[in-house]
Design an enzyme around this catalytic site. Structure first.
Site, PDB file in Angstrom:
ATOM      1  CB  SER A 131      -0.906   0.001   1.231  1.00 20.74           C
ATOM      2  OG  SER A 131      -1.810  -1.072   1.178  1.00 20.74           O
TER       3      SER A 131
ATOM      4  CD  GLU B 266      -1.040  -5.964   8.730  1.00 19.55           C
ATOM      5  OE1 GLU B 266       0.108  -6.314   9.044  1.00 19.55           O
ATOM      6  OE2 GLU B 266      -1.511  -6.041   7.587  1.00 19.55           O
TER       7      GLU B 266
END
Lengths: 369, 391
Positions: free
Chosen positions: B159, B243
């Site tokens: 990302s 995460e």
């Protein structure tokens, strides 16, 4: 993972197990309708477990706060796990509305009824899931008399007296009425887990002034507290049922072998169990959070309880249906226990409104986000 | 606060946050399905950093707020309500924790302040074209050469890598290791190093959110090894927990719900009993999820995290997000396929929201992997495939 009182939960679990609740439920199913309809003959049996646990003492005098809510939730979880099908919060209705049990017994002796240890269960208006709980109330109080009908009252057959909510010209009335008085008729309504509720008809039943416990806003408030406690305890029982069902299914999957390996090694079943685990644990978290914020303003508390009820009903049915499926032939056979969990879940999931009903009730309230 | 009342302190903090957002967050930056303007992201990060709120969950010793659970939730709720752009979590939520736990003093001194200030934006180099869910089979090599490693290989689906400054990457340092993950290390790589080629990847949303990063003989100083040599898998797993918890935040679901309400109002659906029931159903699912999130964050803060928390929250939040977006498209009626829906003076990007939500169950460990983790590592179900009588 449990934020509730772990000690109370463990002690309650041991209590319900030694009381043989699962065997009692199975026996009730096997005994059939005639026996359930005669529930009144077994009032002792129905209340013995929670009386032995001291539930009424535990809840009495505690005030309507997070501590008591947490106690109710912990005991409810334990009861659900043990497949205890008798009265729980229903058997402590007097304490939950903040009344003194002894005072109530004294009043009933005044009525010429046996005082002693009154077994009083709530007979409340219509549906738990409507926004206007008294709008469709089936019982009216007028001229000192009760007329009408409360359908599907849980544990009414086992009780000595009912805590009846009725509509009057002056608002809501909450009264304690002995079940053996004139004008009261009970029609048993059998449930699939072997228990029986009752449709209670009141025909001009006289209520003495001292039998009226509250009127108007005070009565509405008391009924509100009772409804919310019943919803909380019932959701806890459902989550307990689901938890135990899931655990026993897991044990079965790890033990039963086919195609050279335990069923638990098949990914399809792993994924299914993981999904059900998420449902149950999220429900447990919501139960904890709702109990912990029990003091929050009424509007939101009721909405959160509808969310809890909807989730608990839906997820308990999902888990117990899956349990039957994953136990294969054993699941569909009455010899196995999977069916007991499913049947008890069906009864609890519908008792105070279906999942769909609670979803609708939630939607009718101001949004919580 | 959804569960319980704000204390007077919480209420005061909430008012302070809301007031600051009112003044510091420009209208043009609000309520974007996904903010990919690097300039805006950097500027916003800088503002939140200067206000002192960029790392509520970090220990004070490393520049964080060490905020209470309630304060963290207040920040989440108010930032979501205002439609603030998502602060890149790679540094703040993932790598930051790992450097605090595994980093050398020099690494902490160099990187932590820059993560906090937003001076350094980080990307994550895990997946490769041949290694997605099966991450341990990754192939990017790092060969020791004097005081550096020489890195060759490629990473994919990273990302924002095309506008990030650095990358933390999993690389193979011992190709003979058995099991494979015992030969993996974590390297901190400056993306401006010679030999790095970055190609943005367009997603089905129509934006360049992801990137492919090729490494051709890239020299990375030994001092950039994070954690022990061949000990990168442990570092990665440490990060994964944070995460998934981060992915379990109700932020995106809350923002999507706002869109649903806006579109429903326009379509006159507020009185439609079928729609109302669907909406109540997803709101209830969100209530349930927020309860689970709150419980898990409380456990994390008390250092009593349960291994079920990250996979459970990720499954719950991402599948709920997709359900809310399904409802969003349904609410659009015959304009379900439209590029945007005009609501009042605003264009609501319904399609973009819906399409973006499809990635939620894929990234950060797919829903299928999360279920494997729950089933095998938490519930103790055996790994599929072993048969009776085989070794």
């Amino acid at each position: 993972m449990n934020g509730l009182d772990g000690e109370l939960l463990d002690a309650s679990r041991r209590w319900f197990e030694q009381a043989g609740s699962r065997g009692t439920l199975r026996a009730a199913i096997d005994a059939g309708f005639a026996a359930a309809a005669q529930g009144g003959a077994d009032a002792d049996g129905a209340f013995a477990t929670i009386e032995g646990l001291g539930l009424r003492e535990m809840l009495g005098g505690g005030g309507d706060g997070p501590e008591r809510a947490a106690q109710l939730a912990a005991v409810g979880l334990a009861a659900g796990r043990a497949l205890y099908a008798g009265p729980l919060a229903e058997g402590a209705a007097v304490e939950l509305v903040g009344l003194d049990g002894r005072e109530l017994a004294r009043r009933r002796v005044q009525d010429g009824e046996s005082g002693g240890r009154s077994r009083v269960v709530p007979a409340l208006c219509g549906s738990f899931v409507t926004g206007a709980p008294f709008a469709g109330c089936g019982v009216r109080a007028s001229g000192g008399r009760l007329t009408g009908r409360h359908a599907g009252v849980p544990y009414a057959l086992h009780a000595d007296a009912l805590l009846v909510a009725a509509r009057s010209d002056a608002g809501v009335v909450l009264a304690c009425v002995g079940v053996r008085g004139a004008g009261i008729a009970m029609e048993p309504a059998l449930r699939v887990d072997g228990s029986a509720a009752a449709d209670v008809a009141f025909s001009d039943v006289p209520i003495a002034e001292h039998a009226v416990l509250a009127r108007g806003e005070a009565a509405e408030a008391a009924v509100g507290v009772l409804v919310e406690s019943l919803l909380l305890a019932n959701a806890a029982r459902l989550i307990g049922v689901a938890s135990q069902s899931l655990d026993e299914t897991m044990d079965y999957l790890k033990t039963r072998r086919q195609f050279g390996q335990p069923l638990a090694a098949f990914q399809a079943l792993q994924h299914r169990m993981a999904g059900l685990y998420v449902e149950v644990e999220c429900g447990r978290a919501l139960l904890e959070q709702v109990a912990a914020c029990w003091q929050s303003e009424l509007e939101r508390r009721r909405a959160l309880l509808h969310a809890l009820a909807a989730h608990a009903s839906r997820s308990a049915l999902a888990v117990t249906k899956a349990a039957v499926q994953m136990h294969g032939g054993n699941g569909f056979s009455h010899e196995g226990d999977a069916g007991l969990f499913l049947k008890h879940a069906m009864v609890l999931a519908a008792r105070y409104g279906s999942a769909a009903g609670h979803v609708q009730a939630f939607g009718e309230r101001p949004g919580v986000f | 606060m959804l569960f319980g009342r704000d204390t007077p302190e919480d209420r005061a903090f909430r008012e302070e946050v809301a007031a600051w957002l009112q003044e510091a967050l420009p209208e043009a930056w609000r309520h974007h399905v996904q903010m990919l303007d690097a300039g805006v992201l950097r500027a916003w990060h800088r503002r939140v950093f200067e206000r002192g709120w960029v790392a509520p969950h970090w220990p004070r010793a490393h520049g964080g707020m060490e905020a209470t659970l309630e304060q963290q939730l207040v920040l989440l709720e108010e930032f979501t309500r205002a439609g603030a752009p998502y602060l890149l979590p790679t540094g703040l939520n993932f790598l930051g924790q790992a450097i605090i736990t595994f980093g050398t003093d020099a690494q902490r001194a160099t990187h932590l302040p820059r993560i906090l200030s937003g001076e350094t934006f980080w990307s994550q180099g895990y997946s490769e074209p041949e290694a997605g869910s099966d991450l341990a089979s990754l192939r990017t090599r790092a060969v020791a050469d004097g005081d550096a490693f020489v890195v060759d290989g490629e990473k994919i689906w990273s990302s924002y890598a095309h506008f990030c400054d650095w990358m933390f990457a999993l690389v193979v340092t011992d190709p003979q290791a058995k099991p494979r993950h015992a030969g993996i290390s974590m390297l901190l790589i400056d993306l401006r190093s010679p030999g790095i080629a970055i190609r943005p990847i367009r997603t089905i949303v129509g934006q360049d959110e992801l990137a492919q990063v090729r490494f051709d003989g890239v020299r990375v100083p030994r001092a950039n090894l994070l954690g022990p040599l061949h000990g990168g898998w442990k570092v990665a797993n440490h990060i994964l927990g944070f995460e998934r918890l981060s992915n379990g935040s109700p932020r995106n679901a809350l923002m999507a719900l706002r869109k649903v309400r806006a579109v429903a109002a326009r379509e006159g659906l507020a009185d439609d009993p079928v729609f109302r029931e669907r909406l109540a159903g997803v709101e209830i699912r969100l209530v349930v999820h927020v309860a689970a999130y709150r419980s898990a964050v409380a456990r994390l803060k008390a250092d009593r995290s349960h291994p079920a928390d990250p996979p459970m929250l990720k499954i719950s939040s991402t599948e709920l997000l997709q359900e809310i977006n399904d409802l969003l498209i349904e609410a659009c009626g015959s304009e379900g396929g439209a590029v945007g829906i005009r609501v009042g003076g605003e264009v609501v990007d319904t399609a973009g929201s819906f399409l973006l939500a499809r990635r939620a169950t894929i990234y950060g460990g797919s829903s299928e992997i999360q279920r494997n983790i729950l089933a095998q590592r938490v519930l103790g179900m055996p790994r599929p495939g072993a048969r009776e009588g085989t070794a």
